[in-house]
Motif scaffolding. Sequence first.
Motif: not given
Length: 339
Positions: A40-41, A43, A45, A162, A195
């Motif tokens: 999720p946003s 976290c 990444k 992304e 995500h």
Amino acid sequence: MSTKPFVVLDNVAKRWNGQLGVENISLDIEEGSFVALLGPSGCGKSTSLRLLAGLELPDEGKIFIEGRDVTTSAASDRNLSMVFQSYALFPHLSVAENVIFGLKVRRVPKAERMEKMARALEITGLEGLESRKPGELSGGQRQRVALARAIVAGQRLCLMDEPLSNLDAKLRTSVRKDIKKLQRDLGITVVYVTHDQTEAMSMADKIVLMKDGRIQQIGSPNELYNSPANTFVAGFIGAPAMALIESHILGGVEDGYKIGLRAENISIVPKGEGKLSCNVTEVEFLGSETLIGLEHEGAIGLTVLQPGLLIIPLGQQIDITFDDQHLHFFDSAGERLPG
Ligand code: ADP
Ligand code: MG
């Protein structure tokens, strides 16, 4: 010859003014593989990717690329290319100029530049658009220019953050396939931040699922789907996610345990013949299948997947059953229990 994996993150941590960024990030990446950093946003990444890229320095741990300790090396010394969500194209330069910009900066001879560009444009299907400006391209074409630019860089490791999130759903699916094919054809190693669990499931050889700056599970899409390490993974992977049922609802003796069950493993049976009787709260027709959302005390996310169209009125009471071999067991801390 070293037998180390292509890329290694060894117990890497990054904190922002003492606040958690990422912690205990340990990860091996095989050469030629496609690894997705998923979660999720917020976290961690992008932080993990930026640490690997050399855009951030870790507070702890080490990073190796091709056996070389690059923990404190500059991004430009790490032999990698990057593709971001914002295409980061120069608006005043043509497609061709954008693609070869990096080669020009590195003073690669013109003939070689032209050859590499032609190949990259061919691979990304951008031939004929060489002289267009980014403003004269669709979102998908712009993303392809960013990919072409990464390809001409000729690096064997490519990091993507992304890259598809600015594209509409249909285009996302097609560019997703393009990226996957490119990675296979070129034999490059890709670390891909998303995500979107569908993206990770469909593209990655290995998924690293993160939450709150920590890795929850590393495994193949199959492993994460069929053997989630904890209830977070169970709830994140799959659409619909795995339902979680308190064990006492199913006659479990141990209190506080949770039982996981996937939509495709539940069937609707005649009244009185089911293991649970539930209330229909949602009916979602998706074309090839229908998802029926159910409500039952002590259960979260109970959903039945039925092929084709199924019409059930909301509020109807239905009985469901399942095979015990499809149950997943989690302890009171949410950790998967063996067996
Ligand atoms: P993700 O990419 O998974 O959405 P990020 O890696 O961007 O998450 O962020 C992880 C955490 O680190 C978040 O809590 C975020 O607010 C924090 N963070 C990221 N970059 C910075 C920064 N430059 N300064 C302070 N905090 C940051
Ligand atoms: Mg991010």
